[in-house]
Structure formats: structure tokens, C-alpha cells
Design an enzyme around this catalytic site. Structure first.
Site, PDB file in Angstrom:
ATOM      1  CB  SER A 189     -62.158-129.478  25.542  1.00  0.00           C
ATOM      2  OG  SER A 189     -62.926-129.726  26.673  1.00  0.00           O
ATOM      3  CG  ASP A 216     -62.511-132.318  29.802  1.00  0.00           C
ATOM      4  OD1 ASP A 216     -61.781-132.141  30.797  1.00  0.00           O
ATOM      5  OD2 ASP A 216     -62.765-131.413  28.989  1.00  0.00           O
ATOM      6  CG  ASP A 276     -59.257-129.377  28.265  1.00  0.00           C
ATOM      7  OD1 ASP A 276     -60.259-130.033  28.650  1.00  0.00           O
ATOM      8  OD2 ASP A 276     -59.320-128.168  27.982  1.00  0.00           O
ATOM      9  CG  ASP A 323     -61.709-127.789  30.956  1.00  0.00           C
ATOM     10  OD1 ASP A 323     -62.061-128.958  30.698  1.00  0.00           O
ATOM     11  OD2 ASP A 323     -61.903-126.841  30.173  1.00  0.00           O
TER      12      ASP A 323
HETATM   13 MG    MG Z   1     -62.319-129.454  28.682  1.00  0.00          MG
END
Ligand code: MG
Length: 455
Positions: free
Chosen positions: A97, A241, A243, A245
Site C-alpha cells: 500500500s 497511494d 496500490d 485504494d
Molecule cells: Mg493503499
């Protein structure tokens, strides 16, 4: 019994804490948990070691009799959406992440696409430590890992199905996308293009070293991005960020708007789009007190939870809430999926400004003004976290209106609030404070930092 899972999956520095050996054993435990012949989707973000870990995970799953599908590189929410909509029994996402570049991690999702519940993490840990793995005869092994090529297209179409595409298209918005040199670059521009936007990107090349911008969006790491928003006079900027999300927005004045501010506005919008008798949203203690201040005007109840999207996601699902979010830019829109989703948040924000017929700066100016200051302190040997919390409660007892200690220590005063909390993913203590007066917020953070450091 040992502990593997943190706030959000198993994380560590690649080849240091997160070794190939550990990941192989963990994959066998996860494969055993889902069962023989279960269909598991695997995928990853751009991080260093991602492909190595992906192949180890695939081998581990195959060895215990799972059917493995490789979804390739994709945002975490895209893989989660694919697990939910394409008929998988579960998924494994290789990502850390927002953590610093040397980190990577393993995230396990259930067949509904949501991160597995804590009880299930415990079951996997139990299988891991006792090494009770399924065994498969040589002749029964699955022949090969299959490819799953529909992850991104399914995800983008899913997002578009939840917004008024034509209404947004008519506005011909100019947008700036900052995907943090990672997998957000594979999907958010596709969403923007379908919504008729003129697209600019910054940090748009895939770079496992994150040499231009760290994977975590912060006021500091988004300085250049915000300047570009202002210079190019775009209608809305969005930064993800590592990844994708999370979505942190930059308004048309070039101001970085933190996730509890955007989450508040998007929660209001979710309540308009999905009328309910009982209106409730879920957010973590790390969110500003402005959430309640603003949403109470629309009779929307706020339920506070521990920090961590897993707890928020399950609470949103269990309580049929309108939305859930974290202050870090992770916003969940249940009609799409019960997980944080950067590109979904971006599409909803464009729809909201189109609907209200205002600029993004005007929209954010509807919220009360608070000054937010954040910092972090490295956790050093000998630091007693509970002792630090206790000391803070004592020091601020005279100015405390309300203290919440479900996760770290949050103190709400008359014209300020702050939270001091040990991170679940990194060896650090996070400090955040907000006040209507900028000096008050700065002074608070400086005082709190000294207490945490024991000075
Ligand atoms: Mg993330």
C-alpha cells in the site's frame, strides 16, 4: 501463538522480514484455508520483489491443491472487485500500500472482495505456525497457473456504472492524476477518459523504487503535484497511494484536501444518491471532528471505529451504512464494493462537482476550516506505548472535553482535537492534531512529539 497479520495484511521489508521462505509457508496456509480446488486470484502492485513474491505465492497455492489465476499488476480495489464479480473463492494481493519503498506485503481477500475478517486471519496464522497444510498427490496437482485478463476492464466498467457518465462528460473537465508511479496509472486515466476529461498525469511511469514520490500521499509528498494543479489550472487533481485504494484530492485552487474532508463530502453525496430512512456512515478515530459537525446538518449519524480499513469495511457491511472512510483518503462506496477505492472516489467527486455546478475549490469551502498538522516518531526500543498514552491523558486532563481510547489516545478539546497512536503497519507512533487556529495545531504537535520522545 505468533502474530503475522498487522492492521492490513502481512507486511515487511522484502528479503529481510518478508522472506521467500515466510511467503511460501504463508501461501500454503492461505491455500489450505480456502481449500482444495478453490479458485484464487493473485495480483500485485509495482513494488520491488513483487514478481518474485507473486511466483512464490502461486507455487505455494498450487502445492496445496488450489486453482490459481494470475491477474497481473493492478490496483488493490481492482483485484478485490474482480474477486467479487468474477466468481473467485478468494484472492491474494502482493502490496504494501502506502508503506515506504523497501516494504512489500501479502493481503488476503475473501470471496466478497473484502479483506478477510480477524477470525479468519487467526485461522490462517494457526495453520502457518502448526504447519498443518493440505497435501496433494503428484498426479492431482493443477497443471498450470491461468491468466485472468479481465481485472482492469471489469473494474473500470464497474465504476462507470455507478455515476452519471453523460452529466460528467458535458463538463469537459481538466484533471491531473498522480498515481504515485504505481498501479493507479493502469486504471484511473481510463476512468477519466471515459468521463470525457482532458487528462494530465504526474508520476505516471511505473517505478518500483518510487524515486520521484513516496508511495504515501502526504502534504509534503504532494507539494509538486499541487503546484502543477495550480499552474495548469485543472478542475480537480487526484493523488493515489502505492496500490490506489486511496484518493487524496487537490482542489482547483491547488489546495491539498485531506481524506476526512473529501470523505465528508462524498458521504453527503452517497446519502443523496442512495436515500435511506436511517442515514449512517462509519469512520475511524483518526478522522477530524468536522465530519460530525458537517454531516449532522443532513441528519447523517457518524459511527467512530478503530483505525484500519478491515474493521471499517466489515462495520459498513454489517450495518448497511451509506459509506465508510479513513482520513488517509481511503473511501468506501458500498453500491460498488465494501473496500477503499481510489478511482471510485475520483469518479464520485467529479459527479458531485458536476451535480452541484461548482468548482472543486468552492465545494471544499463548504466545510468548516480546520488546520491539520501531522508528524510521526520512530518507535525505539524501551518506548512503552501504553505509558505514553497514559502520560498524555494526564497532561491534557484539564483541557479534555472527551477522551476516546479505543485505539491510541484521542482527545477532543473545545477548539482542537488530537490523536496519538502506534501504527499497525510500521514501527512508528503517529501524531495528528487539528485546530481552528493554526498556531494551536502546531504547538500541540510539538508538545505531543516531546512527550512521545520522552523529552
Ligand atoms: Mg493503499
Amino acid at each position: 501463538m505468533g502474530k503475522l497479520f498487522g492492521t492490513d495484511g502481512v507486511r515487511g521489508v522484502v528479503n529481510k522480514e518478508l522472506t521467500p521462505e515466510l511467503v511460501l509457508k504463508l501461501s500454503k496456509a492461505i491455500g489450505t484455508f480456502f481449500g482444495k480446488n478453490s479458485k484464487i486470484l493473485v495480483g500485485r502492485d509495482v513494488r520491488a520483489g513483487g514478481d518474485m513474491l507473486l511466483k512464490i505465492v502461486e507455487g505455494g497455492l498450487l502445492s496445496v491443491g488450489a486453482e490459481v489465476y494470475d491477474g497481473g499488476m493492478a490496483p488493490t480495489p481492482a483485484l478485490q472487485y474482480a474477486v467479487k464479480t468474477l466468481g473467485y473463492d478468494g484472492g491474494i494481493i502482493i502490496t504494501a500500500s502506502h508503506n515506504p519503498a523497501p516494504y512489500n506485503g501479502i493481503k488476503v481477500v475473501d470471496k466478497d472482495g473484502i479483506e478477510i475478517r480477524r477470525e479468519k486471519e487467526n485461522q490462517i496464522e494457526d495453520l502457518f505456525f502448526t504447519e498443518r497444510f493440505n497435501t496433494v498427490e503428484w498426479s492431482s496437482l493443477t497443471i498450470e497457473v491461468k491468466r485472468e485478463d479481465r481485472v482492469i476492464s471489469t473494474y473500470v466498467n464497474g465504476i462507470l456504472s455507478h455515476v452519471d457518465v453523460e452529466k460528467i462528460k458535458k463538463k469537459n473537465y481538466k484533471v491531473l492524476i498522480d498515481p504515485a508511479n504505481s498501479v493507479g496509472a493502469l486504471s484511473t486515466p481510463l476512468v477519466a477518459r471515459a468521463l470525457g476529461c482532458k487528462i494530465y498525469t504526474i508520476n505516471g511511469n511505473l517505478d518500483p523504487l518510487f524515486s520521484a514520490r513516496q508511495p504515501e500521499p502526504t502534504f509534503d509528498s504532494l507539494k509538486e503535484t499541487a503546484e502543477v494543479v495550480k499552474t495548469l489550472k485543472v478542475d480537480l487533481g487526484v493523488a493515489h497511494d502505492g496500490d490506489a485504494d486511496r484518493a487524496i484530492f487537490i482542489d482547483s485552487e491547488g489546495r491539498v484536501q485531506w481524506g476526512d474532508r473529501s470523505g465528508t463530502l462524498l458521504s453527503y453525496w452517497a446519502s443523496v444518491k442512495n436515500p435511506r430512512v436511517i442515514k449512517k456512515i462509519v469512520t475511524a478515530v483518526s478522522s477530524s471532528s468536522l465530519v460530525e459537525e458537517y454531516l449532522s446538518k443532513y441528519n447523517i449519524q457518524v459511527e467512530w471505529t478503530k483505525v484500519g480499513s478491515v474493521d471499517i469495511a466489515h462495520k459498513v457491511a454489517d450495518e448497511n451504512a451509506l459509506a465508510g472512510f479513513e482520513e488517509n483518503g481511503g473511501f468506501m462506496y458500498p453500491p460498488h464494493q465494501y473496500v477503499r477505492d481510489g478511482a471510485m472516489s475520483f469518479a464520485l467527486m467529479l459527479e458531485l462537482i458536476a451535480n452541484e455546478n461548482v468548482s472543486s475549490a468552492e465545494l471544499f469551502d463548504r466545510l468548516p476550516k480546520y488546520y491539520l498538522v501531522k508528524t510521526k516518531v520512530d518507535l525505539k526500543p524501551g518506548m512503552v506505548v501504553e505509558g505514553i498514552y497514559k502520560k498524555i491523558l494526564e497532561v491534557y486532563s484539564a483541557s479534555t472535553v472527551k477522551a476516546i481510547t479505543i485505539d491510541g489516545v484521542k482527545i477532543i478539546g473545545k477548539d482542537f482535537w488530537f490523536l496519538v497512536r502506534k501504527s499497525g503497519t510500521e514501527p512508528i507512533i503517529r501524531i495528528m492534531a487539528e485546530a481552528k487556529d493554526e498556531n494551536v495545531a502546531n504547538n500541540l504537535v510539538n508538545e505531543l512529539k516531546k512527550i512521545v520522545e520522552g523529552k
